[in-house]
Design an enzyme around this catalytic site. Structure first.
Site, PDB file in Angstrom:
ATOM      1  N   PRO A 204       0.836  -1.219   0.000  1.00 31.62           N
ATOM      2  CA  PRO A 204       0.000   0.000   0.000  1.00 31.62           C
ATOM      3  C   PRO A 204       0.858   1.251   0.000  1.00 31.62           C
ATOM      4  O   PRO A 204       1.856   1.342   0.709  1.00 31.62           O
ATOM      5  CB  PRO A 204      -0.804  -0.130   1.307  1.00 31.62           C
ATOM      6  CG  PRO A 204      -0.801  -1.588   1.631  1.00 31.62           C
ATOM      7  CD  PRO A 204       0.510  -2.114   1.132  1.00 31.62           C
ATOM      8  N   LYS A 208       0.530   2.888  -7.074  1.00 30.47           N
ATOM      9  CA  LYS A 208      -0.092   2.121  -8.158  1.00 30.47           C
ATOM     10  C   LYS A 208      -1.168   2.952  -8.874  1.00 30.47           C
ATOM     11  O   LYS A 208      -1.216   2.989 -10.108  1.00 30.47           O
ATOM     12  CB  LYS A 208      -0.696   0.826  -7.591  1.00 30.47           C
ATOM     13  CG  LYS A 208       0.332  -0.086  -6.935  1.00 30.47           C
ATOM     14  CD  LYS A 208      -0.290  -1.372  -6.434  1.00 30.47           C
ATOM     15  CE  LYS A 208      -1.186  -1.145  -5.228  1.00 30.47           C
ATOM     16  NZ  LYS A 208      -0.453  -0.681  -4.053  1.00 30.47           N
ATOM     17  N   THR A 209      -2.036   3.593  -8.115  1.00 30.83           N
ATOM     18  CA  THR A 209      -3.090   4.406  -8.721  1.00 30.83           C
ATOM     19  C   THR A 209      -2.496   5.600  -9.468  1.00 30.83           C
ATOM     20  O   THR A 209      -2.941   5.946 -10.569  1.00 30.83           O
ATOM     21  CB  THR A 209      -4.065   4.894  -7.632  1.00 30.83           C
ATOM     22  OG1 THR A 209      -4.595   3.768  -6.929  1.00 30.83           O
ATOM     23  CG2 THR A 209      -5.204   5.686  -8.236  1.00 30.83           C
ATOM     24  N   HIS A 424      14.730   1.622  29.797  1.00 26.71           N
ATOM     25  CA  HIS A 424      14.188   0.731  28.769  1.00 26.71           C
ATOM     26  C   HIS A 424      14.747   1.101  27.393  1.00 26.71           C
ATOM     27  O   HIS A 424      15.248   0.234  26.660  1.00 26.71           O
ATOM     28  CB  HIS A 424      12.649   0.824  28.757  1.00 26.71           C
ATOM     29  CG  HIS A 424      11.992  -0.096  27.789  1.00 26.71           C
ATOM     30  ND1 HIS A 424      11.408  -1.285  28.183  1.00 26.71           N
ATOM     31  CD2 HIS A 424      11.826  -0.020  26.447  1.00 26.71           C
ATOM     32  CE1 HIS A 424      10.917  -1.889  27.112  1.00 26.71           C
ATOM     33  NE2 HIS A 424      11.144  -1.138  26.060  1.00 26.71           N
ATOM     34  N   GLU A 425      14.666   2.380  27.033  1.00 29.36           N
ATOM     35  CA  GLU A 425      15.153   2.811  25.724  1.00 29.36           C
ATOM     36  C   GLU A 425      16.675   2.721  25.650  1.00 29.36           C
ATOM     37  O   GLU A 425      17.227   2.355  24.602  1.00 29.36           O
ATOM     38  CB  GLU A 425      14.688   4.243  25.424  1.00 29.36           C
ATOM     39  CG  GLU A 425      13.186   4.417  25.367  1.00 29.36           C
ATOM     40  CD  GLU A 425      12.525   3.506  24.350  1.00 29.36           C
ATOM     41  OE1 GLU A 425      13.192   3.162  23.336  1.00 29.36           O
ATOM     42  OE2 GLU A 425      11.364   3.118  24.546  1.00 29.36           O
TER      43      GLU A 425
END
Length: 632
Positions: A204, A208-209, A424-425
Site C-alpha cells: 500500500p 499504483k493508482t 528501557h530505551e
C-alpha cells in the site's frame, strides 16, 4: 467536452418518504374539507327544527344534511329521510330555516375521485421514475445497473510520468501500453497483440493508482476509474450489470483505459464465499472474466487494475489472456526516495541548506505515500512557526512524526516512571551498539510520541533485500534489550515491553516455521499464517502433526529465551555506559547518534568531558552582565 452526468441510486429512505407523502396526499384528498358530522335520529332532527337549532338544510332523495347552531359553534349533521313526513317543509318554513334540494351528482364525484387518484398515481410515477431518466439518470432508481466509474478525458488532471518517481522499471513496462494507445497500427501490422489486462501489485502507498493515471495522461485517452467495491451491492446481479455498462461505455470511447482499484474486493478466489457460486461478489467476478474474453486488444481498450493482495486473486483472473501482464510496484530504494521527495517538494519552498538525499537516507522502508506525508508535515510545521522556508529540522521532525507519531510533551510522567522509560530505551540502544549485525542507532528519546512513551530509532546504512540469520538473532536481542535493562537494574519488569515481546515472538516463529532457520527442524517451511481462512479452506490444506507443531513452539521459545539471556549479559557487562546514557537522557530527553557513540566508547571520559563543560557553562553564567575588560 460534455460533462458526464453523475449516476446515483435512490435510497430506501427516499422511497419511504415518497410513499408516506403519497399516502398523506391521498388521505387529504379523500377527507378534503371534512368537518365532524353528527348523525341524528329523525326524531331528534324534528325536535331541533322545532327548537330553531337548525340553520340550513339540504334535502336529498334518501338523506338530509345541514348545519346545527349551538351558540357560536356550527356543526354539520345528517339524518335518514323519512319520505312519509308531509309536514317537514311546512315546519322548516315556520321555523325560518333555509332549505334546498340536493342535486343528484354523486356519480360525477365518484368519477372525479377515481380519475383524480389515477392522475395522482401517474404523476407520482413520472416524477419518481420517468423524469430522472430524462434528466440524465440522476436519482433514477432504475439506474442501479449503471457504472459509477469516473471518466477523465485526456490529461485533465495533468498527471504524467514526470509526477511518478521511485519505480523506473514499472514505468518502462508501461511504455508499450502508451505507444500502443497512441499508434496501435505500429503493433498490429507486425501481428502483435497488447496484453488485455495489466495488473499493478505492491505494498500500500507505493503509487499504483498514480501510475495508472500517469499512463492515461501520457496516452491522452479516456480514462475510466472505479473502485472494485463500487460493483458490489446487496442485490445479486447489480455488480455484473455495472461491469457490462462500464465496458460498453469504454468501447464507445475507444481508445480508452479502464482502471479498477483494489481488485481483490471482487477478484478473490471463487468457491470461498458463504453464498457459494451465487453470491454477488462471484457473479461480478464471472462477468468481469466474460468481458475480458469478449474484447480484443485491437478495439483499443486496456484494462488496468491494482491490488496489494495478489496472492488471494482467482487464478482464472490472472491467467494469460486476461490479466496477463503483472507489474510489481515496489517500495523505493534510496535513489527512488530522493526522487519522490523532489517530486513532492516542487510546490514547497525549501531552505537552500536542505539536502533531500540526507532525508532519503533516514527514511528506509518508507513508500511514496509516507514520503508525501513527510513533505506535507514539514510544510505544516514550518508554517506553524512562521518560517520563511522549510528547513532540515522541519523535515527531520516530520520523519519522526510519520515514524512514531507526534510529540506528546503534555503527558505528565512521574520521575520514577521516566527513569524506567529511560533505562528501557537505553537498553535497546546499548544492545544495538554491542551486537555486530544491528543497524546503527540514529537517535534515542524519552519524549512520548503517539502511543509510545519513548523510542529508539535505528537507520540502516544502505537498503537491504536479504536478511541473514545472525541479523535476525541480533534483532531479537535488541527488541528484548528494554526488558533486559528493566530486569537487571530494577529487579522488576513492567508492561512497557508489550510491543517488543509481540514482535520478538513473531520474528522467532517466522525464523523457525517459515524460513527454515532452526537447527533442530532443519530447512522446512510450515505455513502458519491463517489470516486468509475461507470456511476452513486453509486449515484443511495444511495438516501437520502435533509433534511437529510442539517442536516449533519449543524452538521458538528457545530462541526467545536465548536472546533474552544474551541481552541481560550485554546489559550487565556495559552497566556504566547504560547508566551514563540514562542520566544524559533524563537531562536532555533526546540523545543523537554521535553522542551515543561517544558514550559507548568511553563512559568515564564522557562523564569527565560533560562535567568540564557544565563547570565552564556555570562560570560563564556567574559573570556579571556588565563586566568588561579594561586596557591601560
Amino acid at each position: 467536452m460534455k460533462k458526464r452526468p453523475n449516476i446515483t441510486i435512490i435510497s430506501a429512505r427516499q422511497i419511504i418518504l415518497w410513499v408516506l407523502a403519497f399516502a398523506v396526499l391521498a388521505f387529504i384528498f379523500q377527507t378534503r374539507g371534512a368537518q365532524k358530522t353528527v348523525k341524528l335520529d329523525y326524531s331528534d332532527f324534528k325536535a331541533k327544527v322545532a327548537a330553531g337549532a337548525v340553520s340550513n338544510v339540504v334535502i336529498g332523495k334518501d338523506l338530509i344534511e345541514g348545519s346545527l347552531k349551538d351558540g357560536d359553534k356550527i356543526s354539520k349533521f345528517e339524518t335518514v329521510r323519512i319520505t312519509d313526513d308531509k309536514d317537514l317543509v311546512a315546519d322548516m318554513t315556520r321555523a325560518g330555516i333555509k332549505y334546498k334540494a340536493m342535486p343528484d351528482n354523486s356519480w360525477v364525484l365518484s368519477l372525479l375521485l377515481n380519475v383524480g387518484l389515477i392522475v395522482l398515481f401517474f404523476a407520482f410515477w413520472w416524477f419518481l421514475l420517468i423524469r430522472p431518466q430524462q434528466g440524465g439518470g440522476k436519482g433514477n432508481p432504475l439506474s442501479f445497473g449503471n457504472t459509477k466509474a469516473k471518466l477523465q478525458m485526456g490529461n485533465n488532471e495533468g498527471i504524467t510520468f514526470k509526477d511518478v518517481a521511485g519505480c523506473d522499471e514499472s514505468k518502462e513496462e508501461l511504455e508499450d501500453t502508451i505507444k500502443f494507445l497512441k499508434n496501435p497500427k505500429r503493433f498490429q501490422k507486425l501481428g502483435g497483440k497488447l496484453p488485455k489486462g495489466i495488473l499493478l501489485y505492491g505494498a500500500p502507498g507505493t503509487g499504483k493508482t498514480l501510475l495508472a493515471k500517469a499512463v492515461a495522461g501520457e496516452a491522452g485517452v479516456a480514462f475510466f476509474s472505479a473502485s472494485a467495491s463500487e460493483f458490489v451491492e446487496m442485490f445479486v446481479g447489480v455488480g455484473a450489470a455495472r461491469v457490462r455498462d462500464l465496458f460498453e461505455k469504454a468501447k464507445k470511447m475507444a481508445p480508452s483505459i479502464i482502471y479498477i482499484d483494489e481488485l481483490d474486493a471482487v477478484g478473490r478466489r471463487r468457491g470461498a464465499g458463504i453464498g457459494g457460486g451465487h453470491d454477488e461478489r462471484e457473479q461480478t467476478l464471472n462477468q468481469l472474466l466474460i468481458e475480458l474474453d469478449g474484447f480484443e486488444s485491437k478495439e483499443g481498450i486496456i484494462l488496468m487494475a491494482s491490488t496489494n493482495r495478489v496472492d488471494v486473486l482467482d487464478p482464472a483472473l490472472i491467467r494469460p489472456g486476461r490479466f496477463d501482464r503483472h507489474i510489481n510496484v515496489p517500495a523505493p530504494d534510496m535513489k527512488g526516495r530522493k526522487e519522490i521527495l523532489e517530486v513532492h517538494a516542487r510546490k514547497v519552498k525549501l531552505d537552500p541548506s536542505v539536502d533531500l538525499g540526507d532525508i532519503a537516507k533516514g527514511t528506509t522502508g518508507f513508500v511514496g505515500a509516507d514520503l508525501a506525508n513527510v513533505v506535507n508535515e514539514a510544510a505544516i510545521l514550518a508554517a506553524r512557526t512562521e518560517k520563511p522556508a522549510v528547513t532540515k529540522s522541519d523535515l527531520e521532525e516530520a520523519v519522526e512524526r510519520v515514524f512514531a507519531g507526534p510529540q506528546r510533551r503534555s503527558r505528565l510522567i512521574s520521575p520514577k516512571e521516566k527513569r524506567i522509560i529511560a533505562y528501557h530505551e537505553a537498553g535497546h540502544t546499548v544492545i544495538a551498539k554491542k551486537t555486530d549485525y544491528s543497524d546503527p542507532v540514529h537517535k534515542v528519546s524519552v519524549i512520548p510520541r503517539g502511543p509510545a512513551l519513548g523510542y529508539t530509532m535505528q537507520l540502516p546504512l544502505e537498503d537491504k533485500f536479504l536478511t541473514s540469520r545472525s541479523e535476525l538473532i541480533d534483532r531479537l536481542c535488541v527488541l528484548l534489550g528494554g526488558r533486559a535493562a528493566e530486569s537487571v537494574v530494577f529487579k522488576e519488569i513492567t508492561t512497557g515491553a508489550h510491543d517488543d515481546l509481540s514482535r520478538t515472538t513473531a520474528y522467532a516463529r517466522q525464523m523457525v516455521a517459515e524460513l527454515g532457520m532452526s537447527d533442530k527442524l532443519g530447512p522446512i517451511s510450515v505455513q502458519t499464517n491463517e489470516d486468509e481462512v475461507f470456511l476452513g479452506r486453509e486449515l484443511a490444506r495444511h495438516k501437520y502433526s502435533e509433534e511437529l507443531l510442539r517442536s516449533i513452539d519449543t524452538e521458538v521459545t528457545g530462541l526467545v529465551k536465548g536472546a533474552y539471556e544474551r541481552a541481560k549479559e550485554i546489559i550487565t557487562a556495559n552497566r556504566d555506559a547504560l547508566d551514563t546514557l540514562v542520566e544524559r537522557l533524563l537531562e536532555i530527553e533526546v540523545v543523537e547518534g554521535k553522542e551515543i557513540d561517544e558514550i559507548m566508547a568511553n563512559p568515564a571520559a564522557y562523564k569527565e568531558k560533560l562535567k568540564t563543560l557544565k563547570e565552564k557553562e556555570a562560570a560563564e553564567k556567574s559573570k556579571p552582565a556588565d563586566e568588561t575588560v579594561q586596557e591601560g
